[in-house]
Design an enzyme around this catalytic site. Structure first.
Site, short mmCIF file in Angstrom:
data_model
loop_
_atom_site.label_atom_id
_atom_site.label_comp_id
_atom_site.label_asym_id
_atom_site.label_seq_id
_atom_site.Cartn_x
_atom_site.Cartn_y
_atom_site.Cartn_z
N GLY A 70 0.85 -1.20 0.00
CA GLY A 70 0.00 0.00 0.00
C GLY A 70 0.88 1.23 0.00
CB ILE A 72 3.18 2.46 4.73
CG1 ILE A 72 2.24 3.49 5.36
CG2 ILE A 72 4.45 2.32 5.57
CD1 ILE A 72 1.64 3.07 6.71
NE ARG A 130 -5.54 -7.95 -0.07
CZ ARG A 130 -6.44 -7.24 0.58
NH1 ARG A 130 -7.49 -7.83 1.08
NH2 ARG A 130 -6.29 -5.94 0.76
CB ILE A 175 6.24 -1.14 10.92
CG1 ILE A 175 6.12 -1.23 9.40
CG2 ILE A 175 7.68 -0.99 11.35
CD1 ILE A 175 6.34 0.11 8.69
CB ALA A 176 1.94 -4.61 9.46
NE ARG A 177 -3.33 -2.44 13.65
CZ ARG A 177 -2.87 -1.21 13.40
NH1 ARG A 177 -1.57 -0.98 13.30
NH2 ARG A 177 -3.70 -0.20 13.25
CD GLU A 193 0.40 -3.48 19.69
OE1 GLU A 193 1.30 -4.03 19.02
OE2 GLU A 193 -0.05 -2.36 19.40
CG HIS A 252 1.65 0.18 17.72
ND1 HIS A 252 0.59 -0.69 17.64
CD2 HIS A 252 1.59 0.95 16.60
CE1 HIS A 252 -0.09 -0.45 16.53
NE2 HIS A 252 0.50 0.54 15.88
CB ILE A 253 6.61 4.53 18.46
CG1 ILE A 253 7.91 3.72 18.25
CG2 ILE A 253 6.19 4.48 19.92
CD1 ILE A 253 9.13 4.33 18.93
N GLY A 254 5.35 3.53 15.16
CA GLY A 254 5.68 3.78 13.75
C GLY A 254 5.28 5.15 13.25
C1 8YV Z 1 -1.64 4.35 15.47
C2 8YV Z 1 -1.24 2.70 13.61
O1 8YV Z 1 -0.83 5.01 16.38
O2 8YV Z 1 -2.16 4.13 12.00
C3 8YV Z 1 -2.09 2.99 12.43
O3 8YV Z 1 -2.69 2.05 11.89
O4 8YV Z 1 -0.94 1.61 13.89
C4 8YV Z 1 -0.71 3.83 14.44
O5 8YV Z 1 -0.34 4.87 13.61
C5 8YV Z 1 -2.45 3.35 16.21
O6 8YV Z 1 -3.39 2.77 15.37
C6 8YV Z 1 -3.15 3.97 17.41
O7 8YV Z 1 -4.43 4.43 17.07
#
Ligand code: 8YV
Length: 332
Positions: free
Chosen positions: A156, A158, A179, A238-240, A269, A287-289
């Site tokens: 996507g 990013i 995909r 850095i996704a989920r 998390e 989780h600070i991306g």
């Molecule tokens: C957020 C993220 O900080 O945008 C996203 O999908 O993972 C992060 O940028 C997180 O979702 C908190 O709401």
């Protein structure tokens, strides 16, 4: 009467002021984490919520909060929200794409570099007071980034921004799996070559995960996938959380199946699998991306714009700029 809204997490002062210009607001300046019952209680009588990834918005919650009309998420990912359940109940969902793309791509690249060059591991070594002689040949020798093969799973916005950094800035060969394949002009712009998932796993020196979480992507990287990677390879997520099987990854790192991992997201998390905490060849961040001051502010500002528009005010009344399920309006 002004609509009532809930802001679930502490936000920037000017954002809180702006919210109050339009709505009756209940917010959370102490930044407490509310459990489900508390969240439902606070949502009573609210037409809108400025939500974050910390809150799960599902059918049960929606049924308990029938006045809710807009869920404006601060984040591009919205796997915390059951969008189908919102749509059938006429609840408009919005997210915050675009404003975080470059910041998050920077972070993915930084985490990948820290992982490849063993920055966190060597920093811990220095802090422990273990540095007693100057290293020559093998002291924290890692993998090269410049000229290596960068693999991207999920292409996507990013993913494409990371691809550009790799191809243009670091002379990397960039391969990706997604995909659907990108149109030729976008592939040319990003300098990335489409491959199947097996090839991506086999050829990447540094594999970065940038795909959304869904039941389909659950454990997309588990023991079988890690076994296909090079022993010198690194994995950056850095996704989920949940896209990687964290237990399998910890095992692979201990066994030398891959060289190292950089993780910004985790299954369950903020809890972290204890086996991950015990391996040395890993960089762990909370989780600070998207966490630059400018970008986090822009995300909050976009979420408010969406809330204002979704609840029928401002120049975009009824037409928030980044909707997820505009079709919800038809269900009202
Ligand atoms: C957020 C993220 O900080 O945008 C996203 O999908 O993972 C992060 O940028 C997180 O979702 C908190 O709401």
């Amino acid at each position: 009467m002004r609509p009532s809204v809930l802001a679930t997490r502490a936000t920037f002062p000017d954002i809180a002021v702006r919210l109050r210009q339009h709505f009756d607001v209940e917010d959370n300046p102490a930044d407490e984490i509310w459990n489900r019952d508390e969240l439902v209680r606070r949502l009573q009588g609210k037409q809108g919520v400025m939500s974050t990834g910390s809150e799960r918005i599902d059918a049960e919650l929606l049924d308990a909060c029938p006045q809710l009309k807009a869920v404006c998420n601060v984040g591009v990912g919205y796997n915390n929200i059951d969008v189908a359940a919102c749509t059938t109940r006429g609840v408009l969902v919005t997210n915050t794409p675009d404003v975080l793309t470059e910041t998050t791509a920077d972070y993915g690249f930084a985490l990948m570099m820290a992982t490849a060059r063993r920055i966190a591991e060597s920093e811990r070594f220095v802090r422990r007071g273990d540095w007693r002689k100057t290293g020559i040949y093998d002291m924290f020798a890692g993998g090269d980034v410049y000229g290596a093969t960068l693999g991207i799973l999920g292409m996507g916005r990013i993913g494409r921004a990371i691809a550009r950094r790799g191809a243009l800035g670091f002379g990397m060969q960039v391969i990706y799996h997604n995909r659907s394949r990108l149109p030729a002009d976008l592939e040319d712009m990003t300098g990335a070559r489409y491959v199947d998932k097996a090839t991506l796993l086999r050829e990447s020196d540094h594999l970065i995960l940038v795909l959304p979480y869904s039941p389909d992507s659950h454990h997309a990287i588990g023991a079988a996938e890690l076994a296909q990677m090079k022993p010198q390879a690194t994995l950056t997520n850095i996704a989920r959380g949940g896209i990687v099987d964290d237990a399998a990854l910890a095992h692979a790192l201990r066994a030398g199946t891959i060289a190292a991992a950089g993780l910004d997201v985790f299954e369950g998390e903020p809890a972290i699998h204890p086996d991950l905490l015990a391996v040395p060849n890993i960089v762990l961040t909370p989780h600070i991306g998207s966490a630059s001051v400018k970008t986090r502010h822009a995300m909050a500002a976009l979420a408010i714009d969406n809330l204002i528009a979704a609840l029928g005010f401002g120049p975009r009344a009824g037409r928030p700029s980044t909707p997820v399920n505009l079709e919800a309006l038809g269900a009202r």
